[in-house]
Design a protein around this motif. Structure first.
Motif, PDB file in Angstrom:
ATOM      1  N   ALA A 585      12.199  -2.939   7.480  1.00  0.00           N
ATOM      2  CA  ALA A 585      11.087  -3.601   6.813  1.00  0.00           C
ATOM      3  C   ALA A 585      12.033  -4.704   5.928  1.00  0.00           C
ATOM      4  N   ASP A 586      11.331  -5.790   5.857  1.00  0.00           N
ATOM      5  CA  ASP A 586      11.950  -6.978   5.320  1.00  0.00           C
ATOM      6  C   ASP A 586      12.264  -6.513   3.764  1.00  0.00           C
ATOM      7  N   PRO A 587      13.665  -6.715   3.421  1.00  0.00           N
ATOM      8  CA  PRO A 587      14.179  -6.172   2.200  1.00  0.00           C
ATOM      9  C   PRO A 587      13.997  -7.068   1.109  1.00  0.00           C
ATOM     10  N   ARG A 588      13.082  -8.288   1.242  1.00  0.00           N
ATOM     11  CA  ARG A 588      12.843  -9.183   0.455  1.00  0.00           C
ATOM     12  C   ARG A 588      11.305  -8.673  -0.156  1.00  0.00           C
ATOM     13  N   LEU A 589      10.665  -7.600   0.793  1.00  0.00           N
ATOM     14  CA  LEU A 589       9.425  -7.311  -0.013  1.00  0.00           C
ATOM     15  C   LEU A 589       9.651  -6.349  -1.059  1.00  0.00           C
ATOM     16  N   ALA A 590      11.120  -5.678  -1.063  1.00  0.00           N
ATOM     17  CA  ALA A 590      11.302  -4.725  -2.415  1.00  0.00           C
ATOM     18  C   ALA A 590      10.395  -3.510  -2.522  1.00  0.00           C
ATOM     19  N   GLY A 591       9.856  -3.242  -1.131  1.00  0.00           N
ATOM     20  CA  GLY A 591       9.239  -2.053  -1.173  1.00  0.00           C
ATOM     21  C   GLY A 591       7.873  -2.097  -1.466  1.00  0.00           C
ATOM     22  N   SER A 592       7.389  -3.375  -1.585  1.00  0.00           N
ATOM     23  CA  SER A 592       6.144  -3.845  -1.798  1.00  0.00           C
ATOM     24  C   SER A 592       5.217  -3.691  -0.756  1.00  0.00           C
ATOM     25  N   PHE A 593       4.840  -2.716  -0.128  1.00  0.00           N
ATOM     26  CA  PHE A 593       4.245  -2.677   0.944  1.00  0.00           C
ATOM     27  C   PHE A 593       3.669  -1.458   1.479  1.00  0.00           C
ATOM     28  N   ASP A 594       2.384  -1.326   2.111  1.00  0.00           N
ATOM     29  CA  ASP A 594       1.770   0.008   2.375  1.00  0.00           C
ATOM     30  C   ASP A 594       2.715   0.569   3.615  1.00  0.00           C
ATOM     31  N   ARG A 595       3.357   1.804   3.441  1.00  0.00           N
ATOM     32  CA  ARG A 595       4.175   2.369   4.472  1.00  0.00           C
ATOM     33  C   ARG A 595       3.374   2.672   5.660  1.00  0.00           C
ATOM     34  N   ASP A 596       2.437   3.055   5.675  1.00  0.00           N
ATOM     35  CA  ASP A 596       1.676   3.424   6.841  1.00  0.00           C
ATOM     36  C   ASP A 596       1.404   2.074   7.619  1.00  0.00           C
ATOM     37  N   GLU A 597       0.960   1.131   7.052  1.00  0.00           N
ATOM     38  CA  GLU A 597       0.679  -0.147   7.826  1.00  0.00           C
ATOM     39  C   GLU A 597       1.910  -0.736   8.440  1.00  0.00           C
ATOM     40  N   MET A 598       2.951  -0.710   7.550  1.00  0.00           N
ATOM     41  CA  MET A 598       4.308  -1.237   8.150  1.00  0.00           C
ATOM     42  C   MET A 598       4.857  -0.542   9.486  1.00  0.00           C
ATOM     43  N   LEU A 599       4.596   1.017   9.477  1.00  0.00           N
ATOM     44  CA  LEU A 599       4.771   1.508  10.677  1.00  0.00           C
ATOM     45  C   LEU A 599       4.174   1.378  11.720  1.00  0.00           C
TER      46      LEU A 599
END
Length: 684
Positions: A585-599
């Motif tokens: 995952a892009d580190p610039r998102l700083a964890g601000s994403f839905d984990r299930d959607e990212m995977l």
């Protein structure tokens, strides 16, 4: 010439009476789908055009939830007591016999030309979060042809017609069982909707033939004047929810009538003395008009003859100049009616003579300029072709294909120009530039939700190009710089089909830079033949870029010193093999994403970038995965291997490889072997 026309303009009023001069035009309007151009239609949601018909929901054999609508872009002005009549033919068909039905079709009139609602019982017209008394929904008038029993809306059956006013709950409805009409039979069904404004009565008729039945299926007293405003839009919508039902509008007409006339032709039997005097005066005036008419004819006869001769000579000379100025007389554009032809003069003025300050991009097709029309301040993107040697007949053939494409995630072609030996394409202007600039600019402003929307939108438009167009279109150059963002940051695929505008006997790879090589499928490098699956591979690379924020071929900054080139697909696949896929995952998102959607999106990217083209999913399947209507494709932990044959049609010296990869030769066949999990062959 000007003097002749001026003389005619002075004498013509002699032929008109005051009443004739004051005659107004009718406010009634009439639409016929057969006469509308593509630019007259607005397609929303999952709607699409095919063979002259409008599909409103997804054409798929896999159960899905879908909603779409189509509207006429021309506004209709309604007045007090106005009436309207609509006639249209439609087909509601179930691909899988015995499956759960969909939800039906609705004819509607709305104040919003971008009307699109939720799936299911909302018929793609209303939304569950919008109450019947809020915003534009309160002004929607609809007649639903419903094939699903929704008790929450008070439906009578799964085969009924209802009248909806600002809400999916019908104010009046009728079961069609008694009329022998089954909406989802798959038969061509014709509907007539008539509203009489003065009587406040709405009637709906249905039948399987072109003849209108004598008795309507629904006749209800309702006053629509509070809903019919000055500017309204006419359209159709449909939806499904977990079904394979297809909804198609074949043809339709719409007209308004009953507007008050601007002249009063009525007479009264009780004429007053003043009326008699006026009548005598009118008789004298009539005699005077006859004299003036004779004088006008005497003078205008020779004048009209002279005007006709001059006009004919002018048209003939202009036509002769146009014909002799063309190097290729076979170029007679026979395009769809939507895009228009621009003059070279107006495009030159709009780009300040194609000044370098107006350049907003460059590509294989040529240079892209920002054009601002001086008269309207409308902005366009103008692509100036460098392929001036290309035959004009080929240009017309390819332009015809592009002009017929209409999808919400395509950059719309607005027109073209073929003057002064140049080929110019005019597209709508995208204010937010390309995905490439948005993704790699500093700082990156794209949120995770916006990135997921980009991936879903491009998947939808590729599914349209590959499987829903009347003529299949292979894009051939999908990359982040060819994906543009509109004012709402929604993705628009640009430069589609432009490879078809280039010399077909020229290798499409030979003109590409090393940076683009990361998007090309292995079999494309070998055979030089573009297919749907080569587009799928490129899409997979774009998806990985969206998730990771890294370019297809990037520098590895780890380990110090000058970093070596790293292939993005290889890097993500290695993390997947180590069960650390989320670390991509892009580190610039700083964890601000839905984990299930990212995977889910990362797995889609790897599945599409599979070296074995037979293992890549079709874009329709990708759309279903991203909409959570299907599970992601199985992705092996170890990236499959691929062997190239020595009979590859490309010169390998032209290909810029990264990561120190090698190429194995020696196979007799011109196709790649099946992927392997072990061995000494080189991974791609």
């Amino acid at each position: 010439m000007a003097a002749v026309i001026l003389l005619a303009a002075v004498l013509l009023p002699l032929l008109l009476t005051p009443a004739e001069s004051a005659r107004g035009s009718s406010n009634n309007v009439s639409f016929d789908s057969a006469a509308l151009s593509f630019s007259d239609l607005t397609l929303l949601g999952d709607s699409f055009l095919r063979n002259g018909s409008v599909g409103l929901t997804r054409d798929t054999g896999v159960p899905s939830s879908s909603a779409g609508s189509v509207l006429c872009s021309r506004a209709v002005a309604f007045g007090n007591g106005s009436s309207f009549a609509a006639r249209f033919s439609f087909v509601i068909a179930e691909q899988n016999a015995g499956a759960t039905g969909g939800d039906g079709i609705a004819f509607f009139i709305s104040p919003d030309r971008a009307t699109l609602g939720a799936t299911g019982g909302y018929l793609g017209l209303f939304n569950s979060s919008v109450k019947s008394n809020s915003s534009a929904a309160a002004a929607i008038v609809a007649v639903e042809f419903d094939t699903m029993l929704n008790e929450e809306f008070g439906d009578q059956s799964d085969n009924h017609v209802g009248v909806d006013l600002g809400s999916p709950a019908s104010v009046s409805a009728v079961d069609l069982a008694a009329f022998g009409v089954v909406l989802n039979s798959g038969n061509l069904t014709t509907a007539w909707i008539d509203y009489h404004g003065r009587e406040h009565r709405l009637q709906v008729s249905l039948g399987y033939s072109a003849a209108k039945p004598a008795k309507p299926v629904l006749s209800v007293a309702v006053d629509l004047s509070p809903y019919l405003r000055d500017a309204m839009y006419v359209g159709f919508s449909a939806s499904t929810e977990g079904s394979t039902q297809q909804h198609t509008i074949k043809e339709w007409t719409f007209q308004t009538f009953g507007f008050p006339s601007t002249t009063n032709s009525s007479t009264t039997s009780n004429a007053s003395p003043q009326a008699a005097v006026l009548g005598d005066t009118a008789s004298g005036a009539a005699a005077s008009r006859k004299k003036r008419f004779g004088l006008a004819v005497t003078i205008l006869g020779p004048v009209a003859l002279a005007v006709s001769f001059v006009f004919f000579a002018w048209v003939s000379i202009k036509k002769l100049i146009e014909i002799t100025s063309r190097k290729d007389t076979g170029f007679l554009p026979d395009l769809v009616k939507g895009p228009r032809k621009f003059s070279h003069k107006e495009l030159s003025a709009a780009t300040r003579g194609f000044h370098s300050s107006r350049v907003i991009g460059k590509g294989a097709f040529g240079t892209v300029y920002k054009a601002v029309m001086p008269s309207t301040a409308t902005a366009y993107a103008v692509k100036r072709s460098t392929q001036a040697h290309q035959s004009r007949s080929e240009f017309v053939a390819e332009l015809s294909v592009i002009a017929c494409l209409r999808h919400k995630n395509l950059v719309q072609l607005e027109g073209w120009c073929d003057e002064k030996g140049e080929l110019l394409l005019v597209y709508e202007y995208m204010p937010n530039g390309s995905l490439d600039k948005a993704l790699y600019g500093e700082p990156c402003t794209l949120s995770w939700a916006e990135r997921y929307t980009v991936a879903s939108g491009i998947a939808s438009v590729l599914s349209y190009l590959h499987q829903e167009c009347e003529q299949r279109v292979i894009h051939r150059d999908i990359k982040t710089s060819n994906i543009l963002l509109d004012a709402s940051l929604r993705p628009r695929l640009g430069d589609f089909g432009l490879a078809r505008l280039m010399d077909h006997n020229k290798s499409p790879v030979s003109t590409l830079t090393a940076g683009t090589m990361g998007y090309l499928a292995p079999e494309y490098l070998q055979s030089g033949k573009a297919t749907e699956q080569t587009d799928v591979f490129s899409y997979g690379v774009v998806v990985l870029e969206v998730c990771c924020g890294r370019r297809p071929i990037d520098k590895d900054d780890g380990g110090g010193g000058a970093g070596k080139n790293v292939n993005l697909v290889d890097w993500v696949w290695r993390l997947h093999g180590e069960d650390r896929l989320i670390d991509a995952a892009d580190p610039r998102l700083a964890g601000s994403f839905d984990r299930d959607e990212m995977l889910r999106l990362l797995l889609v990217g790897l599945g599409c970038a599979n070296p074995n083209c037979d293992e890549r999913p079709a874009m329709r399947r990708v759309v279903q995965i991203l909409n959570r209507e299907a599970e992601p494709v199985a992705v092996p932990r170890k990236k499959p291997l691929l062997v190239f044959s020595s009979s590859a049609s490309m010169k390998l010296q032209e290909i810029a490889f990264s990561c120190g990869d090698e190429v194995r030769g020696g196979l007799p066949a011109a196709v790649a072997t099946s992927p392997k999990s072990e061995g000494g062959d080189i991974e791609r």
